[in-house]
Design a protein around this motif. Sequence first.
Motif, PDB file in Angstrom:
ATOM      1  N   ASP A  36       0.822  -1.202   0.000  1.00 27.71           N
ATOM      2  CA  ASP A  36       0.000   0.000   0.000  1.00 27.71           C
ATOM      3  C   ASP A  36       0.864   1.264   0.000  1.00 27.71           C
ATOM      4  OD1 ASP A  36      -1.814   2.030   0.399  1.00 27.71           O
ATOM      5  OD2 ASP A  36      -2.814   1.081   2.093  1.00 27.71           O
ATOM      6  N   PRO A  37       0.844   2.032  -1.087  1.00 27.49           N
ATOM      7  CA  PRO A  37       1.680   3.240  -1.148  1.00 27.49           C
ATOM      8  C   PRO A  37       1.248   4.347  -0.191  1.00 27.49           C
ATOM      9  CG  PRO A  37       0.312   3.067  -3.095  1.00 27.49           C
ATOM     10  CD  PRO A  37       0.108   1.807  -2.321  1.00 27.49           C
ATOM     11  N   LEU A  38       0.014   4.301   0.322  1.00 27.26           N
ATOM     12  CA  LEU A  38      -0.413   5.324   1.267  1.00 27.26           C
ATOM     13  C   LEU A  38       0.435   5.312   2.537  1.00 27.26           C
ATOM     14  CD1 LEU A  38      -4.318   5.500   1.085  1.00 27.26           C
ATOM     15  CD2 LEU A  38      -2.661   7.233   0.402  1.00 27.26           C
ATOM     16  N   SER A  39       1.034   4.170   2.842  1.00 27.47           N
ATOM     17  CA  SER A  39       1.875   4.085   4.036  1.00 27.47           C
ATOM     18  C   SER A  39       3.150   4.916   3.891  1.00 27.47           C
ATOM     19  CB  SER A  39       2.235   2.622   4.330  1.00 27.47           C
ATOM     20  OG  SER A  39       3.011   2.086   3.270  1.00 27.47           O
ATOM     21  N   GLU A  40       3.505   5.257   2.670  1.00 30.43           N
ATOM     22  CA  GLU A  40       4.731   6.019   2.397  1.00 30.43           C
ATOM     23  C   GLU A  40       4.451   7.376   1.754  1.00 30.43           C
ATOM     24  OE1 GLU A  40       7.928   4.823   3.000  1.00 30.43           O
ATOM     25  OE2 GLU A  40       7.039   3.083   3.961  1.00 30.43           O
ATOM     26  N   ILE A  41       3.204   7.777   1.707  1.00 30.74           N
ATOM     27  CA  ILE A  41       2.798   8.935   0.897  1.00 30.74           C
ATOM     28  C   ILE A  41       3.570  10.218   1.215  1.00 30.74           C
ATOM     29  CG2 ILE A  41       0.870   9.635   2.370  1.00 30.74           C
ATOM     30  CD1 ILE A  41      -0.665  10.167  -0.311  1.00 30.74           C
ATOM     31  N   ASN A  42       3.896  10.446   2.467  1.00 33.80           N
ATOM     32  CA  ASN A  42       4.590  11.679   2.834  1.00 33.80           C
ATOM     33  C   ASN A  42       6.087  11.621   2.582  1.00 33.80           C
ATOM     34  OD1 ASN A  42       2.206  12.961   3.697  1.00 33.80           O
ATOM     35  ND2 ASN A  42       2.335  11.915   5.662  1.00 33.80           N
ATOM     36  N   LYS A  43       6.609  10.448   2.262  1.00 32.85           N
ATOM     37  CA  LYS A  43       8.040  10.279   2.016  1.00 32.85           C
ATOM     38  C   LYS A  43       8.400  10.311   0.534  1.00 32.85           C
ATOM     39  CE  LYS A  43       8.351   7.252   6.040  1.00 32.85           C
ATOM     40  NZ  LYS A  43       8.604   5.873   6.464  1.00 32.85           N
ATOM     41  N   LEU A  44       7.413  10.303  -0.324  1.00 29.33           N
ATOM     42  CA  LEU A  44       7.662  10.223  -1.765  1.00 29.33           C
ATOM     43  C   LEU A  44       7.928  11.607  -2.356  1.00 29.33           C
ATOM     44  CD1 LEU A  44       4.847   7.670  -2.608  1.00 29.33           C
ATOM     45  CD2 LEU A  44       7.285   7.201  -2.321  1.00 29.33           C
TER      46      LEU A  44
END
Length: 134
Positions: A36-44
């Motif tokens: 799930d990319p939402l788990s990393e959304i603020n790091k992208l």
Amino acid sequence: MAWPIHIFGVGPGQAGTLMGWLTEQGIMAKRHRKADPLSEINKLHEGSLLFIDLDAMGGIAFAADRILELRRRRTDLVVVLMSRDFSGHDFSAERLPFADASLKLPCSFAAIEEAAAEARQNNALWRKRGMNHA
């Protein structure tokens, strides 16, 4: 492909070949354990290219809300969805609410390359549409 590339949930076989191909091209990519990319959304980083395996997220029925949330919150991310359940590749702008391109797994390196290029162009259209609705 000069922007950061992230691979989410792509199975070992396809992810390995994708990572190998990117390395051969001199392209740095990060493989994420979580699907799930939402788990990393603020790091992208802005403009990052995301390859997301829908099968690893439980299929489109389970992932749809998460993908829509990702698209709503980060229009700047270039999204390529991948699944064995797709009937074929789609590089058109038809599915922009969900993705900038989609790939049927397994796929060739040529398809990955074409998806990345077309997704980048489609994402520009997606961002433009979002500005027109703001």
